[in-house]
Design an enzyme around this catalytic site. Structure first.
Site, PDB file in Angstrom:
ATOM      1  N   LYS A   1     -47.636   6.984  53.347  1.00 23.51           N
ATOM      2  CA  LYS A   1     -47.898   6.085  52.215  1.00 23.51           C
ATOM      3  C   LYS A   1     -49.289   5.469  52.377  1.00 23.51           C
ATOM      4  CE  LYS A   1     -46.003   1.825  50.184  1.00 23.51           C
ATOM      5  NZ  LYS A   1     -44.867   0.885  50.205  1.00 23.51           N
TER       6      LYS A   1
ATOM      7  N   LYS B   1     -41.408  -3.954  39.929  1.00 23.69           N
ATOM      8  CA  LYS B   1     -40.124  -3.344  40.318  1.00 23.69           C
ATOM      9  C   LYS B   1     -39.040  -4.414  40.480  1.00 23.69           C
ATOM     10  CE  LYS B   1     -41.977  -0.751  43.513  1.00 23.69           C
ATOM     11  NZ  LYS B   1     -43.204  -0.001  43.373  1.00 23.69           N
TER      12      LYS B   1
ATOM     13  N   SER C   1     -47.493  -7.233  47.427  1.00 29.81           N
ATOM     14  CA  SER C   1     -48.056  -5.888  47.308  1.00 29.81           C
ATOM     15  C   SER C   1     -49.572  -5.918  47.125  1.00 29.81           C
ATOM     16  CB  SER C   1     -47.427  -5.169  46.106  1.00 29.81           C
ATOM     17  OG  SER C   1     -48.065  -3.929  45.909  1.00 29.81           O
ATOM     18  N   ALA C   2     -50.244  -4.963  47.759  1.00 31.36           N
ATOM     19  CA  ALA C   2     -51.690  -4.802  47.588  1.00 31.36           C
ATOM     20  C   ALA C   2     -52.037  -4.370  46.163  1.00 31.36           C
ATOM     21  CB  ALA C   2     -52.218  -3.754  48.574  1.00 31.36           C
ATOM     22  N   ASP C   3     -51.026  -3.946  45.404  1.00 34.89           N
ATOM     23  CA  ASP C   3     -51.280  -3.573  44.008  1.00 34.89           C
ATOM     24  C   ASP C   3     -51.933  -4.735  43.254  1.00 34.89           C
ATOM     25  OD1 ASP C   3     -49.947  -1.237  44.556  1.00 34.89           O
ATOM     26  OD2 ASP C   3     -48.212  -1.636  43.276  1.00 34.89           O
TER      27      ASP C   3
ATOM     28  N   GLU D   1     -50.018   8.165  40.459  1.00 37.02           N
ATOM     29  CA  GLU D   1     -49.891   7.928  41.899  1.00 37.02           C
ATOM     30  C   GLU D   1     -48.924   8.955  42.504  1.00 37.02           C
ATOM     31  OE1 GLU D   1     -47.006   5.656  43.347  1.00 37.02           O
ATOM     32  OE2 GLU D   1     -46.242   4.827  41.479  1.00 37.02           O
TER      33      GLU D   1
ATOM     34  N   ASP E   1     -44.395 -11.256  51.638  1.00 34.57           N
ATOM     35  CA  ASP E   1     -44.814  -9.870  51.440  1.00 34.57           C
ATOM     36  C   ASP E   1     -45.267  -9.726  49.994  1.00 34.57           C
ATOM     37  OD1 ASP E   1     -44.890  -7.113  50.792  1.00 34.57           O
ATOM     38  OD2 ASP E   1     -43.595  -6.655  52.485  1.00 34.57           O
TER      39      ASP E   1
ATOM     40  N   VAL F   1     -50.194   2.537  43.871  1.00 33.30           N
ATOM     41  CA  VAL F   1     -50.990   2.107  42.716  1.00 33.30           C
ATOM     42  C   VAL F   1     -52.364   1.614  43.161  1.00 33.30           C
ATOM     43  CG1 VAL F   1     -51.178   0.279  40.977  1.00 33.30           C
ATOM     44  CG2 VAL F   1     -49.069   1.624  41.149  1.00 33.30           C
TER      45      VAL F   1
HETATM   46  N1  PSU Z   1     -43.060   2.870  40.833  1.00 39.10           N
HETATM   47  C1  PSU Z   1     -41.870   3.511  41.048  1.00 39.10           C
HETATM   48  N2  PSU Z   1     -41.584   3.909  42.331  1.00 39.10           N
HETATM   49  C2  PSU Z   1     -42.465   3.680  43.386  1.00 39.10           C
HETATM   50  C3  PSU Z   1     -43.714   3.000  43.145  1.00 39.10           C
HETATM   51  C4  PSU Z   1     -43.952   2.618  41.846  1.00 39.10           C
HETATM   52  O1  PSU Z   1     -41.084   3.716  40.109  1.00 39.10           O
HETATM   53  O2  PSU Z   1     -42.166   4.048  44.518  1.00 39.10           O
HETATM   54  C5  PSU Z   1     -44.680   2.763  44.300  1.00 39.10           C
HETATM   55  C6  PSU Z   1     -46.105   2.605  43.779  1.00 39.10           C
HETATM   56  O3  PSU Z   1     -46.913   3.482  44.508  1.00 39.10           O
HETATM   57  C7  PSU Z   1     -46.458   1.169  44.095  1.00 39.10           C
HETATM   58  C8  PSU Z   1     -45.723   0.994  45.393  1.00 39.10           C
HETATM   59  O4  PSU Z   1     -47.842   0.967  44.206  1.00 39.10           O
HETATM   60  O5  PSU Z   1     -44.456   1.572  45.064  1.00 39.10           O
HETATM   61  C9  PSU Z   1     -45.677  -0.454  45.837  1.00 39.10           C
HETATM   62  O6  PSU Z   1     -45.453  -0.521  47.218  1.00 39.10           O
HETATM   63  P1  PSU Z   1     -45.657  -1.902  48.012  1.00 39.10           P
HETATM   64  O7  PSU Z   1     -44.610  -2.814  47.417  1.00 39.10           O
HETATM   65  O8  PSU Z   1     -45.412  -1.569  49.462  1.00 39.10           O
HETATM   66  O9  PSU Z   1     -47.041  -2.365  47.719  1.00 39.10           O
HETATM   67 MN    MN Z   2     -45.819  -5.071  51.277  1.00 35.97          MN
END
Ligand code: PSU
Ligand code: MN
Length: 310
Positions: A91, A162, A143-145, A30, A141, A111
Site C-alpha cells: 500500500k 468511508k 488519513s493522508a488523503d 487508485e 489516525d 488516493v
Molecule cells: N475506497 C474504497 N476502498 C478502498 C479505498 C478507497 O472503496 O480501499 C482506499 C483508498 O486508496 C484510500 C485509502 O485512499 O483506502 C485510505 O486509506 P487510509 O485510511 O489508510 O489513508
Molecule cells: Mn491511517
C-alpha cells in the site's frame, strides 16, 4: 514506443499519453482499492466495472501504481493484473512513493499518491470509492488523503468518507484544509455504504457540466485544492445507516483488540465490515465504485469539451 515521461520517474501509459497530449478526457484511478481494499475476485470485477463505466462515458481510465521503480499513470492490463493477487502489492500513500520506487516490486497507490501523480501527469479528474478520514478509537489516525486533497488541484469523485471513519470530524478537517465539498444531487454528505450522513453540505451540483464548470473555476482561481464531488450510493443498494454504524463499531473493536494500526487499519476494517455484513458491504462497495467511475467519466468529458470550446 512513444510513452510520455513527465518526470524521471513518472511514466504515462501509451494510450493515456496520447489522450493527454490531444486533450481527450481521462480519469485517474487508485490501485489500493484493488491491492488492499477488496478481496479476490471482487477486485477483478472492480477493474472491469470501473474501466467499463469510464469507457462507456467516452473517457479513458488511467490506473496509477508504482511498477518497477516508476510511478505509472495508465497501467496496461498486463501490468494491472498482478495487483489483484492477494498480498502481492504494498500500500503506497504519498509519503511512501520514494521508498516504493527504490524497493521495486508493486506499489498500490491510495488516493493521496494517486492524485499527486494525476496532477503531475496533467490529469484533472479522478475517482475512488470512499476517501480516508478521521478515525474514531483511542489512537489518533487521520488519513493522508485529507492533506493531499488540500494541496493538489483537481476533482475527485467519491461517495464521501468511508463508513469506518467519523464523518463529522472528517468534514470539519476538510473545511479547515480548504477542500471544497460538492454534493452530487444531495444536500448531505454521502457516507460510503450509507447514502447520507447527518453532515449538511453547503454546496451542491446536479449535472456533470456544473461539476466541470466548478473545476474550471477552481483552476482559474488557482485554489490549489481538490474538489470532492460527493456522489451518494444508489438508493437500491444503499445500506441502512444504523446497521453500517453498528458493523463499523464492531469492526473498530476488533481492530483495537488485535492492535491493528497504521496503514493496515483501513484494509482490516474493510475486511471486517464485509464479514460483519455477510458480504453485503462488498456488493455495495463495488456498485458505488462503478457509479463513481462513470460520473467521473462524464465530468472528464464535460471538462474536456469545455476546455476545447473555451
Ligand atoms: N475506497 C474504497 N476502498 C478502498 C479505498 C478507497 O472503496 O480501499 C482506499 C483508498 O486508496 C484510500 C485509502 O485512499 O483506502 C485510505 O486509506 P487510509 O485510511 O489508510 O489513508
Ligand atoms: Mn491511517
Amino acid at each position: 514506443m512513444a510513452v510520455g515521461v513527465v518526470s524521471v520517474r513518472i511514466r504515462l501509459g501509451e494510450e493515456v499519453d496520447r489522450a493527454v497530449v490531444t486533450a481527450r478526457p481521462v480519469v485517474c484511478l487508485e490501485t489500493s482499492v484493488i491491492g488492499q481494499g477488496l478481496p479476490h475476485p471482487d477486485n477483478v470485477e472492480c477493474i472491469e466495472r470501473m474501466a467499463g463505466a469510464i469507457r462507456g462515458a467516452g473517457a479513458l481510465p488511467a490506473w496509477v501504481a508504482v511498477v518497477g521503480g516508476e510511478v505509472v499513470v495508465g497501467l496496461s492490463e498486463a501490468e494491472l493484473d498482478p495487483f489483484t493477487e492477494p498480498g502481492r502489492a504494498d500500500k503506497v500513500a504519498r509519503r511512501d512513493l520514494p521508498a516504493a520506487c527504490v524497493r521495486g516490486g508493486l506499489g498500490a497507490t491510495t488516493v493521496s499518491a494517486t492524485i499527486w501523480a494525476a496532477a503531475r501527469a496533467g490529469i484533472a479528474v479522478s475517482a475512488t470509492g470512499g476517501i480516508g478520514g478521521v478515525h474514531r478509537g483511542s489512537h489518533p489516525d487521520v488519513s493522508a488523503d485529507l492533506v493531499e486533497l488540500s494541496r493538489t488541484p483537481g476533482l475527485l469523485v467519491c461517495s464521501g468518507p468511508k463508513s469506518i471513519v467519523d464523518p463529522l470530524l472528517t468534514a470539519e478537517r476538510l473545511e479547515e484544509l480548504g477542500v471544497s465539498l460538492l454534493g452530487y444531487g444531495v444536500d448531505r454528505l454521502p457516507f460510503f455504504l450509507a447514502r447520507e450522513s447527518t453532515v449538511l453540505l453547503e454546496h451542491r451540483v446536479d449535472t456533470p457540466a456544473d461539476a466541470a464548470a466548478a473545476l474550471e473555476a477552481a483552476i482559474a482561481l488557482d485554489t490549489r485544492s481538490t474538489l470532492l464531488l460527493c456522489n451518494p450510493i444508489d438508493v437500491a443498494l444503499a445500506m441502512d445507516p444504523v446497521e453500517v454504524e453498528a458493523a463499523a463499531r464492531r469492526s473498530e473493536d476488533r481492530a483495537e483488540r488485535e492492535g491493528i494500526r497504521g496503514r493496515d487499519l483501513t484494509p482490516f476494517l474493510l475486511t471486517c465490515l464485509g464479514e460483519e455484513t455477510g458480504g453485503r458491504s462488498l456488493e455495495a462497495n463495488l456498485a458505488l465504485l462503478e457509479a463513481n467511475a462513470g460520473l467521473a467519466g462524464d465530468v472528464a468529458v464535460a471538462f474536456a469539451t469545455g476546455a476545447r470550446s473555451g
